[in-house]
Scaffold this motif. Structure first.
Motif, PDB file in Angstrom:
ATOM      1  N   TRP A   8       0.853  -1.182   0.000  1.00  0.00           N
ATOM      2  CA  TRP A   8       0.000   0.000   0.000  1.00  0.00           C
ATOM      3  C   TRP A   8       0.888   1.230   0.000  1.00  0.00           C
ATOM      4  O   TRP A   8       1.580   1.524   0.968  1.00  0.00           O
ATOM      5  N   ASP A   9       0.900   1.943  -1.113  1.00  0.00           N
ATOM      6  CA  ASP A   9       1.713   3.146  -1.248  1.00  0.00           C
ATOM      7  C   ASP A   9       0.810   4.269  -1.753  1.00  0.00           C
ATOM      8  O   ASP A   9       0.622   4.437  -2.960  1.00  0.00           O
ATOM      9  N   PRO A  10       0.215   5.040  -0.844  1.00  0.00           N
ATOM     10  CA  PRO A  10      -0.734   6.068  -1.276  1.00  0.00           C
ATOM     11  C   PRO A  10      -0.091   7.162  -2.121  1.00  0.00           C
ATOM     12  O   PRO A  10      -0.744   7.724  -2.992  1.00  0.00           O
ATOM     13  N   TRP A  11       1.176   7.483  -1.882  1.00  0.00           N
ATOM     14  CA  TRP A  11       1.831   8.525  -2.665  1.00  0.00           C
ATOM     15  C   TRP A  11       2.020   8.076  -4.109  1.00  0.00           C
ATOM     16  O   TRP A  11       1.914   8.887  -5.034  1.00  0.00           O
ATOM     17  N   LEU A  12       2.296   6.805  -4.307  1.00  0.00           N
ATOM     18  CA  LEU A  12       2.397   6.280  -5.665  1.00  0.00           C
ATOM     19  C   LEU A  12       1.052   6.370  -6.379  1.00  0.00           C
ATOM     20  O   LEU A  12       0.978   6.787  -7.539  1.00  0.00           O
ATOM     21  N   ILE A  13      -0.008   6.015  -5.678  1.00  0.00           N
ATOM     22  CA  ILE A  13      -1.345   6.055  -6.279  1.00  0.00           C
ATOM     23  C   ILE A  13      -1.734   7.489  -6.622  1.00  0.00           C
ATOM     24  O   ILE A  13      -2.253   7.763  -7.711  1.00  0.00           O
ATOM     25  N   VAL A  14      -1.472   8.422  -5.710  1.00  0.00           N
ATOM     26  CA  VAL A  14      -1.784   9.831  -5.982  1.00  0.00           C
ATOM     27  C   VAL A  14      -0.957  10.335  -7.153  1.00  0.00           C
ATOM     28  O   VAL A  14      -1.465  11.046  -8.032  1.00  0.00           O
ATOM     29  N   GLY A  15       0.307   9.959  -7.198  1.00  0.00           N
ATOM     30  CA  GLY A  15       1.159  10.359  -8.321  1.00  0.00           C
ATOM     31  C   GLY A  15       0.657   9.804  -9.645  1.00  0.00           C
ATOM     32  O   GLY A  15       0.664  10.506 -10.666  1.00  0.00           O
ATOM     33  N   GLN A  16       0.210   8.543  -9.641  1.00  0.00           N
ATOM     34  CA  GLN A  16      -0.338   7.954 -10.861  1.00  0.00           C
ATOM     35  C   GLN A  16      -1.611   8.675 -11.296  1.00  0.00           C
ATOM     36  O   GLN A  16      -1.819   8.926 -12.484  1.00  0.00           O
ATOM     37  N   ILE A  17      -2.467   9.013 -10.345  1.00  0.00           N
ATOM     38  CA  ILE A  17      -3.711   9.713 -10.676  1.00  0.00           C
ATOM     39  C   ILE A  17      -3.408  11.092 -11.258  1.00  0.00           C
ATOM     40  O   ILE A  17      -4.004  11.499 -12.269  1.00  0.00           O
ATOM     41  N   VAL A  18      -2.490  11.823 -10.632  1.00  0.00           N
ATOM     42  CA  VAL A  18      -2.150  13.160 -11.118  1.00  0.00           C
ATOM     43  C   VAL A  18      -1.541  13.079 -12.518  1.00  0.00           C
ATOM     44  O   VAL A  18      -1.914  13.854 -13.418  1.00  0.00           O
ATOM     45  N   CYS A  19      -0.622  12.140 -12.727  1.00  0.00           N
ATOM     46  CA  CYS A  19       0.001  11.994 -14.053  1.00  0.00           C
ATOM     47  C   CYS A  19      -1.022  11.590 -15.110  1.00  0.00           C
ATOM     48  O   CYS A  19      -1.001  12.098 -16.236  1.00  0.00           O
ATOM     49  N   LEU A  20      -1.925  10.686 -14.751  1.00  0.00           N
ATOM     50  CA  LEU A  20      -2.949  10.257 -15.700  1.00  0.00           C
ATOM     51  C   LEU A  20      -3.912  11.392 -16.027  1.00  0.00           C
ATOM     52  O   LEU A  20      -4.277  11.589 -17.191  1.00  0.00           O
ATOM     53  N   CYS A  22      -3.269  14.643 -15.858  1.00  0.00           N
ATOM     54  CA  CYS A  22      -2.554  15.631 -16.674  1.00  0.00           C
ATOM     55  C   CYS A  22      -2.382  15.145 -18.108  1.00  0.00           C
ATOM     56  O   CYS A  22      -2.549  15.919 -19.057  1.00  0.00           O
ATOM     57  N   SER A  23      -2.049  13.865 -18.274  1.00  0.00           N
ATOM     58  CA  SER A  23      -1.891  13.345 -19.642  1.00  0.00           C
ATOM     59  C   SER A  23      -3.221  13.338 -20.384  1.00  0.00           C
ATOM     60  O   SER A  23      -3.265  13.566 -21.595  1.00  0.00           O
ATOM     61  N   PHE A  24      -4.324  13.086 -19.672  1.00  0.00           N
ATOM     62  CA  PHE A  24      -5.641  13.127 -20.298  1.00  0.00           C
ATOM     63  C   PHE A  24      -5.963  14.533 -20.795  1.00  0.00           C
ATOM     64  O   PHE A  24      -6.382  14.718 -21.945  1.00  0.00           O
ATOM     65  N   TYR A  25      -5.757  15.543 -19.939  1.00  0.00           N
ATOM     66  CA  TYR A  25      -6.062  16.913 -20.353  1.00  0.00           C
ATOM     67  C   TYR A  25      -5.086  17.417 -21.414  1.00  0.00           C
ATOM     68  O   TYR A  25      -5.472  18.201 -22.279  1.00  0.00           O
ATOM     69  N   LEU A  26      -3.854  16.965 -21.358  1.00  0.00           N
ATOM     70  CA  LEU A  26      -2.895  17.342 -22.396  1.00  0.00           C
ATOM     71  C   LEU A  26      -3.299  16.763 -23.746  1.00  0.00           C
ATOM     72  O   LEU A  26      -3.313  17.470 -24.762  1.00  0.00           O
ATOM     73  N   SER A  27      -3.652  15.491 -23.758  1.00  0.00           N
ATOM     74  CA  SER A  27      -4.092  14.886 -25.030  1.00  0.00           C
ATOM     75  C   SER A  27      -5.423  15.476 -25.487  1.00  0.00           C
ATOM     76  O   SER A  27      -5.641  15.670 -26.687  1.00  0.00           O
ATOM     77  N   LEU A  28      -6.307  15.802 -24.547  1.00  0.00           N
ATOM     78  CA  LEU A  28      -7.566  16.456 -24.912  1.00  0.00           C
ATOM     79  C   LEU A  28      -7.296  17.811 -25.554  1.00  0.00           C
ATOM     80  O   LEU A  28      -7.921  18.174 -26.556  1.00  0.00           O
ATOM     81  N   GLY A  29      -6.340  18.554 -24.998  1.00  0.00           N
ATOM     82  CA  GLY A  29      -5.973  19.839 -25.588  1.00  0.00           C
ATOM     83  C   GLY A  29      -5.407  19.698 -26.984  1.00  0.00           C
ATOM     84  O   GLY A  29      -5.722  20.491 -27.887  1.00  0.00           O
ATOM     85  N   VAL A  30      -4.569  18.673 -27.185  1.00  0.00           N
ATOM     86  CA  VAL A  30      -4.000  18.445 -28.523  1.00  0.00           C
ATOM     87  C   VAL A  30      -5.103  18.111 -29.517  1.00  0.00           C
ATOM     88  O   VAL A  30      -5.139  18.645 -30.633  1.00  0.00           O
ATOM     89  N   PHE A  31      -6.038  17.249 -29.117  1.00  0.00           N
ATOM     90  CA  PHE A  31      -7.132  16.903 -30.027  1.00  0.00           C
ATOM     91  C   PHE A  31      -8.086  18.070 -30.245  1.00  0.00           C
ATOM     92  O   PHE A  31      -8.649  18.222 -31.338  1.00  0.00           O
ATOM     93  N   MET A  32      -8.271  18.890 -29.234  1.00  0.00           N
ATOM     94  CA  MET A  32      -9.094  20.097 -29.422  1.00  0.00           C
ATOM     95  C   MET A  32      -8.443  21.029 -30.440  1.00  0.00           C
ATOM     96  O   MET A  32      -9.138  21.610 -31.275  1.00  0.00           O
ATOM     97  N   ILE A  33      -7.131  21.189 -30.365  1.00  0.00           N
ATOM     98  CA  ILE A  33      -6.434  22.036 -31.343  1.00  0.00           C
ATOM     99  C   ILE A  33      -6.585  21.448 -32.744  1.00  0.00           C
ATOM    100  O   ILE A  33      -6.844  22.177 -33.708  1.00  0.00           O
ATOM    101  N   LEU A  34      -6.447  20.134 -32.854  1.00  0.00           N
ATOM    102  CA  LEU A  34      -6.563  19.496 -34.175  1.00  0.00           C
ATOM    103  C   LEU A  34      -7.972  19.614 -34.750  1.00  0.00           C
ATOM    104  O   LEU A  34      -8.151  19.903 -35.932  1.00  0.00           O
ATOM    105  N   PHE A  35      -8.985  19.362 -33.915  1.00  0.00           N
ATOM    106  CA  PHE A  35     -10.352  19.328 -34.424  1.00  0.00           C
ATOM    107  C   PHE A  35     -11.045  20.693 -34.411  1.00  0.00           C
ATOM    108  O   PHE A  35     -11.900  20.961 -35.254  1.00  0.00           O
ATOM    109  N   LEU A  36     -10.701  21.534 -33.452  1.00  0.00           N
ATOM    110  CA  LEU A  36     -11.391  22.814 -33.310  1.00  0.00           C
ATOM    111  C   LEU A  36     -10.540  24.019 -33.692  1.00  0.00           C
ATOM    112  O   LEU A  36     -11.042  25.139 -33.676  1.00  0.00           O
ATOM    113  N   GLY A  37      -9.278  23.812 -33.995  1.00  0.00           N
ATOM    114  CA  GLY A  37      -8.370  24.927 -34.234  1.00  0.00           C
ATOM    115  C   GLY A  37      -8.835  25.884 -35.310  1.00  0.00           C
ATOM    116  O   GLY A  37      -8.684  27.104 -35.176  1.00  0.00           O
TER     117      GLY A  37
END
Length: 197
Positions: A8-20, A22-37
């Motif tokens: 049980w490593d809560p800091w690892l889990i929190v780090g994974q959630i934060v990274c996931l 951020c990567s979701f919103y980053l990829s969403l931003g890239v796709f928004m630029i591609l589709f809505l730019g």
């Protein structure tokens, strides 16, 4: 990551959630630029968090929907590297979309659009199922072993006096002896290691 006993490593889990997240919103931003730019004069957080932008009545709404679905595909790919375990993919996907729901409530209120719920529910299902499939495929991959390491293992077994496994040509003259010991081992109904005499 090494797989072993679950710690049980809560800091690892929190780090994974934060990274996931951020990567979701980053990829969403890239796709928004591609589709809505070219469709909108200026991209803003409205397209990320306002439920009214997810509509099927306009072409811009369809572009936002496509961006969210493509971001869920990208999130599944990111999950291979961040989560690495198939049994955890549904938990992390659900957490991501619950946090996204919380941000949407803070930004524009409770999502009352049916299209918002359908798109995000579909994105959750796509992300979880695709990530589980990809993680299972990754877990089932054969562990690569180069020729140097396999030769070392064969030599170790040969020096200890155990049979050399197929593919190791260390003892050319003892092939007939190995075949005789294999017949004896198979005759007992089970395979076992036998010493070479």
């Amino acid at each position: 990551m090494f797989y072993g006993t679950a710690v049980w490593d809560p800091w690892l889990i929190v780090g994974q959630i934060v990274c996931l997240q951020c990567s979701f919103y980053l990829s969403l931003g890239v796709f928004m630029i591609l589709f809505l730019g070219l469709r909108v004069p200026r991209l803003s957080l409205v397209y990320f968090f306002d439920y009214a932008t997810l509509t099927t009545s306009t072409l811009t709404g369809w572009c936002v929907i496509a961006s969210f679905l493509c971001a869920s595909l990208a999130g599944a790919v990111c999950m291979i590297f961040l989560v690495e375990r198939a049994r955890k993919c549904l938990d992390f996907s659900a957490t991501l979309y619950i946090i996204h729901l919380f941000f949407c409530i803070l930004y524009g209120g409770w999502p009352s659009s049916m299209a918002w719920w359908v798109v995000n529910g579909t994105g959750l299902a796509v992300m979880a199922l695709l990530a589980e499939y990809l993680c299972i495929k990754r877990e089932q991959r054969e562990i690569p072993m180069d020729r140097f390491h396999s030769t070392l293992i064969c030599t170790r077994n040969w020096l200890r006096g155990f049979e050399v496994i197929a593919g190791c040509d260390l003892d050319e003259e003892g092939k007939e002896d190995k075949q005789d010991t294999n017949v004896e081992a198979e005759g007992s109904g089970r395979k076992k290691r036998t010493r070479l005499n």
